[in-house]
Design an enzyme around this catalytic site. Sequence first.
Site, short mmCIF file in Angstrom:
data_model
loop_
_atom_site.label_atom_id
_atom_site.label_comp_id
_atom_site.label_asym_id
_atom_site.label_seq_id
_atom_site.Cartn_x
_atom_site.Cartn_y
_atom_site.Cartn_z
N TYR A 31 0.82 -1.21 0.00
CA TYR A 31 0.00 0.00 0.00
C TYR A 31 0.86 1.26 0.00
O TYR A 31 2.07 1.21 0.18
CB TYR A 31 -0.95 0.01 1.21
CG TYR A 31 -0.30 0.34 2.54
CD1 TYR A 31 0.58 -0.53 3.17
CD2 TYR A 31 -0.55 1.56 3.17
CE1 TYR A 31 1.17 -0.22 4.38
CE2 TYR A 31 0.05 1.88 4.39
CZ TYR A 31 0.91 0.99 4.99
OH TYR A 31 1.50 1.30 6.17
N LYS A 146 6.58 -1.68 1.91
CA LYS A 146 5.38 -1.09 2.51
C LYS A 146 4.22 -2.07 2.33
O LYS A 146 3.35 -1.91 1.47
CB LYS A 146 5.07 0.28 1.88
CG LYS A 146 4.15 1.12 2.77
CD LYS A 146 4.24 2.58 2.43
CE LYS A 146 3.24 3.42 3.17
NZ LYS A 146 3.35 3.41 4.63
N GLU A 178 12.41 2.48 13.97
CA GLU A 178 11.47 3.52 13.55
C GLU A 178 10.23 3.43 14.43
O GLU A 178 10.18 2.65 15.37
CB GLU A 178 11.11 3.36 12.07
CG GLU A 178 10.44 2.02 11.76
CD GLU A 178 10.08 1.83 10.30
OE1 GLU A 178 10.00 2.81 9.55
OE2 GLU A 178 9.86 0.66 9.92
N LEU A 202 11.31 1.52 6.93
CA LEU A 202 10.71 1.95 5.67
C LEU A 202 11.47 3.17 5.15
O LEU A 202 11.76 4.09 5.93
CB LEU A 202 9.24 2.33 5.91
CG LEU A 202 8.47 2.63 4.63
CD1 LEU A 202 8.06 1.33 3.94
CD2 LEU A 202 7.23 3.46 4.92
N1 PDD Z 1 2.98 5.23 7.39
N2 PDD Z 1 7.63 3.92 8.88
C1 PDD Z 1 6.49 3.21 8.87
C2 PDD Z 1 6.46 1.87 9.53
C3 PDD Z 1 5.35 3.74 8.23
O1 PDD Z 1 4.21 3.03 8.20
C4 PDD Z 1 5.41 5.03 7.64
C5 PDD Z 1 4.22 5.64 6.95
C6 PDD Z 1 6.63 5.74 7.71
C7 PDD Z 1 6.79 7.10 7.10
O2 PDD Z 1 6.79 7.03 5.69
P1 PDD Z 1 6.30 8.26 4.78
O3 PDD Z 1 7.09 9.44 5.19
O4 PDD Z 1 6.63 7.82 3.39
O5 PDD Z 1 4.82 8.44 5.01
C8 PDD Z 1 7.72 5.15 8.32
C9 PDD Z 1 1.80 5.56 6.64
C10 PDD Z 1 1.54 7.02 6.55
C11 PDD Z 1 0.61 4.76 7.18
O6 PDD Z 1 0.82 3.57 7.41
O7 PDD Z 1 -0.48 5.28 7.33
#
Ligand code: PDD
Length: 278
Positions: A31, A146, A178, A202
Amino acid sequence: MLAYYNGKILLLEKIQISPFDRGLLFGDSIYEVIRCYNGKIFLFDAHLKRLKESLRKTNIPEPDLSNLENVISELLKQNKLINDFAAAYIQITRGNQFPRRHAYDDSITPNIFIYVEAFPPKYDEFTKGIKAGLEEDIRWMRCDIKSTLLLPNVLSQRKAKDEGYSEIIWYRNGIITEGTHTNIFFVKDGVVITPSLNNFILPGITRKQVLNICSDNQIATDERSISINEVYSFDEIFITSTINEITPVVEFDGKLINRGVPGEITGILQKEYQKLYV
Ligand code: PDD
C-alpha cells in the site's frame, strides 16, 4: 463516499471484495498513503516509485498505474475534497485465489483499491509536540517493503493510545529502528541524525524530504545506527510521516526532551517543509 476498485469509481457500498482475496487471507498486499493539499497530490512521483518497488520486492505483477494520479484527482473531485487537506490510500493485493494455499498462482490478477478521506494537519501536535514510548521491534526482517502486514504496528499503536503516547518507537538488538507509522530523527549539537536505510525500516518519503531540506539549508546530517543508550543525550527528537509531517517528540519513554518543548531545529525544518505545499 466514492472509491475506486479495479478500474471503476463506485459508491463504497457497491464494492465487492472476495473473501479469497490474498490480501485478506495472508496480508499478501502492499500500500501507499499520499497527502493531498488543496487538490495537489503531494510528492506523487516518489510515492509511485516506492509503490512499484513494493510490487517488485513482493513479486506482485505491476498493474497499469499510468492513470493513478488522475484517479486520485477524480476521487478528490467526486468526494468534494479538492479544496481540503486529504489523504489518499492505495492498496494492491496479489489477487483472489481459491482454494486457500500459501504459494501464489501466477494466473491471478491484482486487486486495486483506492479511497480518499479528509485529513486536516495535526497542528496541535506540530506545535506542542507528542509523547512517545519505547518498545522492542518484533516485526519481520523486510520492513523496507510497505506491506499491509501490520499486526505488530496495530498492537503497538493501540498500546500507545492506552498508555497516553502518540507513537511507539521500536528498537531491535538495542538499535533504534522507527515508529509504528513514522521514521525518527534526533538532533545533537546542530546535527540532524536518523537511522540509516536498511531492511529494518521503511524508506520514508518524508524522511527523504527532511534530509533534502537539511542539505538545502546547510544543516549537517548523519545517517547511522543509533543505540537506545544514547537517546536521552539528544537535544531534540522528532518523527516524520506523510500524515504526521514533522512532529516534535517532547517526552520519550517517560523522560522530557529539550525540557518538554519542541526544539529549534525541528521548528526550522517544520517551516521549510510546510513551504513545500502551501
Ligand atoms: N505510514 N515507517 C512506517 C512503519 C510507516 O508506516 C510510515 C508511513 C513511515 C513514514 O513514511 P512516509 O514518510 O513515506 O509516510 C515510516 C503511513 C503514513 C501509514 O501507514 O499510514
